[in-house]
Design an enzyme around this catalytic site. Sequence first.
Site, PDB file in Angstrom:
ATOM      1  N   MET A  89      -2.516   0.719   3.308  1.00 21.23           N
ATOM      2  CA  MET A  89      -2.889   0.070   4.465  1.00 21.23           C
ATOM      3  C   MET A  89      -2.925  -1.847   4.191  1.00 21.23           C
ATOM      4  O   MET A  89      -2.003  -1.670   3.662  1.00 21.23           O
ATOM      5  CB  MET A  89      -5.114  -0.340   4.474  1.00 21.23           C
ATOM      6  CG  MET A  89      -4.952   1.050   5.529  1.00 21.23           C
ATOM      7  SD  MET A  89      -6.751   1.568   5.544  1.00 21.23           S
ATOM      8  CE  MET A  89      -6.945   2.390   7.170  1.00 21.23           C
ATOM      9  N   GLY A  90      -3.543  -2.933   4.545  1.00 22.66           N
ATOM     10  CA  GLY A  90      -3.414  -3.978   4.333  1.00 22.66           C
ATOM     11  C   GLY A  90      -3.224  -5.350   5.293  1.00 22.66           C
ATOM     12  O   GLY A  90      -3.380  -6.161   4.767  1.00 22.66           O
ATOM     13  N   ASP A 139      -8.511  -4.677   1.195  1.00 21.40           N
ATOM     14  CA  ASP A 139      -7.543  -6.074   1.559  1.00 21.40           C
ATOM     15  C   ASP A 139      -6.906  -6.591   0.056  1.00 21.40           C
ATOM     16  O   ASP A 139      -5.921  -7.623   0.624  1.00 21.40           O
ATOM     17  CB  ASP A 139      -7.132  -6.184   3.386  1.00 21.40           C
ATOM     18  CG  ASP A 139      -7.251  -5.972   4.035  1.00 21.40           C
ATOM     19  OD1 ASP A 139      -6.544  -4.521   4.264  1.00 21.40           O
ATOM     20  OD2 ASP A 139      -7.033  -6.059   5.577  1.00 21.40           O
ATOM     21  N   TYR A 184      -7.524   5.884   5.942  1.00 21.03           N
ATOM     22  CA  TYR A 184      -9.178   5.959   5.616  1.00 21.03           C
ATOM     23  C   TYR A 184      -9.024   7.089   4.449  1.00 21.03           C
ATOM     24  O   TYR A 184      -9.512   6.871   3.280  1.00 21.03           O
ATOM     25  CB  TYR A 184      -9.700   7.014   5.965  1.00 21.03           C
ATOM     26  CG  TYR A 184      -9.974   6.075   7.376  1.00 21.03           C
ATOM     27  CD1 TYR A 184      -9.399   5.255   7.586  1.00 21.03           C
ATOM     28  CD2 TYR A 184     -11.241   6.381   8.565  1.00 21.03           C
ATOM     29  CE1 TYR A 184     -10.085   4.079   8.301  1.00 21.03           C
ATOM     30  CE2 TYR A 184     -11.889   5.575   9.282  1.00 21.03           C
ATOM     31  CZ  TYR A 184     -10.900   4.542   9.385  1.00 21.03           C
ATOM     32  OH  TYR A 184     -11.224   2.916  10.753  1.00 21.03           O
ATOM     33  N   LEU A 185      -8.104   7.751   3.794  1.00 15.83           N
ATOM     34  CA  LEU A 185      -8.013   9.379   2.582  1.00 15.83           C
ATOM     35  C   LEU A 185      -7.785   7.419   1.287  1.00 15.83           C
ATOM     36  O   LEU A 185      -8.416   7.806   0.488  1.00 15.83           O
ATOM     37  CB  LEU A 185      -6.274   9.217   2.191  1.00 15.83           C
ATOM     38  CG  LEU A 185      -6.349  11.228   2.787  1.00 15.83           C
ATOM     39  CD1 LEU A 185      -5.347  11.457   3.283  1.00 15.83           C
ATOM     40  CD2 LEU A 185      -8.149  12.053   3.020  1.00 15.83           C
ATOM     41  N   ARG A 223      -8.997   4.341   0.849  1.00 15.20           N
ATOM     42  CA  ARG A 223     -10.556   4.036   1.334  1.00 15.20           C
ATOM     43  C   ARG A 223     -10.623   4.608   0.553  1.00 15.20           C
ATOM     44  O   ARG A 223     -12.529   3.710   0.253  1.00 15.20           O
ATOM     45  CB  ARG A 223      -9.291   2.301   2.114  1.00 15.20           C
ATOM     46  CG  ARG A 223     -10.201   3.091   3.516  1.00 15.20           C
ATOM     47  CD  ARG A 223     -10.799   1.734   4.716  1.00 15.20           C
ATOM     48  NE  ARG A 223     -11.455   2.678   5.374  1.00 15.20           N
ATOM     49  CZ  ARG A 223     -11.245   1.925   6.374  1.00 15.20           C
ATOM     50  NH1 ARG A 223     -10.363   0.499   6.618  1.00 15.20           N
ATOM     51  NH2 ARG A 223     -12.752   2.506   7.505  1.00 15.20           N
ATOM     52  N   THR A 281     -13.574  -5.562   0.290  1.00 16.19           N
ATOM     53  CA  THR A 281     -12.832  -4.986   1.149  1.00 16.19           C
ATOM     54  C   THR A 281     -10.746  -5.472   0.364  1.00 16.19           C
ATOM     55  O   THR A 281     -10.773  -5.085  -0.977  1.00 16.19           O
ATOM     56  CB  THR A 281     -11.585  -6.718   1.857  1.00 16.19           C
ATOM     57  OG1 THR A 281     -10.052  -6.066   2.546  1.00 16.19           O
ATOM     58  CG2 THR A 281     -10.849  -8.103   1.192  1.00 16.19           C
TER      59      THR A 281
HETATM   60  O1  F6P Z   1     -10.731  -3.836   6.139  1.00 13.05           O
HETATM   61  C1  F6P Z   1      -9.454  -3.902   6.034  1.00 13.05           C
HETATM   62  C2  F6P Z   1      -8.888  -2.240   6.611  1.00 13.05           C
HETATM   63  O2  F6P Z   1      -9.017  -1.393   5.813  1.00 13.05           O
HETATM   64  C3  F6P Z   1      -7.085  -2.368   6.821  1.00 13.05           C
HETATM   65  O3  F6P Z   1      -6.342  -2.996   5.662  1.00 13.05           O
HETATM   66  C4  F6P Z   1      -7.681  -1.951   8.295  1.00 13.05           C
HETATM   67  O4  F6P Z   1      -6.071  -1.971   9.092  1.00 13.05           O
HETATM   68  C5  F6P Z   1      -8.179  -1.795   9.085  1.00 13.05           C
HETATM   69  O5  F6P Z   1      -9.703  -1.874   7.508  1.00 13.05           O
HETATM   70  C6  F6P Z   1      -8.411  -0.575   9.463  1.00 13.05           C
HETATM   71  O6  F6P Z   1      -9.982  -0.462  10.575  1.00 13.05           O
HETATM   72  P1  F6P Z   1     -10.860   0.097  11.055  1.00 13.05           P
HETATM   73  O7  F6P Z   1     -11.169   1.734  10.349  1.00 13.05           O
HETATM   74  O8  F6P Z   1     -11.928  -0.226  11.784  1.00 13.05           O
HETATM   75  O9  F6P Z   1      -9.589   0.463  12.132  1.00 13.05           O
END
Ligand code: F6P
Length: 431
Positions: A201-202, A155, A308-309, A311, A153
């Site tokens: 994110m987080g 996070d 998304y950039l 992760r 994760t």
């Molecule tokens: O799983 C972690 C995470 O990347 C969080 O940091 C973020 O809030 C969430 O997923 C976003 O999820 P999704 O792509 O399902 O909207």
Amino acid sequence: MKKAKRTRTATLRPRNAFYAQSGGVTAVINASAAGVIETARRYPRHIGKLYAGRDGIVGALTEDLIDVSAESPATIRGLRYTPAGAFGSARFKLKGLEQNRAEYERLIEVFRAHDIGYFFYNGGNDSMDTAHKVSQIGDALGYPITCIGVPKTVDNDLPLTDCCPGFGSVAKYIAVSTREAALDVASMARTSTKIFVLEVMGRHAGWIAAAGGLAARRDGEAPQIILFPEIAFDRPAFMARVKQSVESLGYCVIVVSEGAKYPDGKFLAEAGTRDAFGHAQLGGVGPVVANMIREELGYKYHWAVADYLQRAARHIASKVDVAQAYAVGKAAVEYAVKGQHSVMPAIIRTSSRPYKWKIEPVPLSAVANVEKKVPREFITADGFGITAACRRYLAPLIAGEDYPPYVDGLPDYVRIKGKAVRRKLKTDFKV
Ligand code: F6P
């Protein structure tokens, strides 16, 4: 750490294995998949075929399985440097056995039909809960299955592991981007933009925001302010700090966690929708904060949402993170063939300088649904920065580069064939 108890003995005949990706994907979750797959291929006496769920656990429930043996060794090697979820990931929460027996019975029906005796579930907090529940169905519903969680994760909020695969690469991307954008804003601050806000994110834990702090080499360097979910947002104190930074340096760089909250617990930015786990969909706190500053102080701003950039940024992945992601996948299979059950390979730090780590099993029951937040001693007394202890923790996790191969100037990522396993059941299952 106490060794998790062995509850299974090695199987006498090979049984098939199921692997699924779950929850938000990362730049290195496929490296864990490569670890699982390449290691499973080394244990033909234990593991027959390896199937992957198309779109995670949903693939198991709908009997939509991918035949991983149809993928070439080159493709599997390529997963090590390919971001996102190659097999498809899902946010799908299994309820408790009492609340939704039908889902568990269906899982067993599919597992039995395909002689699946091993379950590898690659995910974060909620997913470790699912893995834990599946680990119990063997006993509750009389179907023997060896179940191992594979941590992942961005996070970084799983307990009992020093860090979570996926986090180091996001942390590196955010630290790099903060340092680069800070140079940009500093160049033009005299006549133009004075504020740059980066939203990261987080959700409930500020680990990614904290990583923005690594951009600064010495006091006063950007980011001047970090807003953590762990610290209630204090608007007057925040505005005073922004003003002070602009008056002394000419600009102010702010890293804000999507999970930043008011003292009453309300998120600064809540999109209004919820995911399958009941989490509020977050996003948009960057512009919210930037607008607040303009209204109150009148400064010109730019903001960016890393979204998304951050992760998916495999091009700037942390070498340590890639190695750990692969190692937990490999360890998961090794635990399973040695008869371990209902455990997760955790990363144990044995030294920070030089950074050393090893992998040990921890019980899924202790991991499921526990969130590890940034401890107060990692955040400066004023609540706007990271301490030396936090820096010592974070720095090794972003160390080293592991570039993907490039073709025509772009990363040459792989795609799986995704050959479907022939269905054996006549019944459909609606999810
Ligand atoms: O799983 C972690 C995470 O990347 C969080 O940091 C973020 O809030 C969430 O997923 C976003 O999820 P999704 O792509 O399902 O909207």
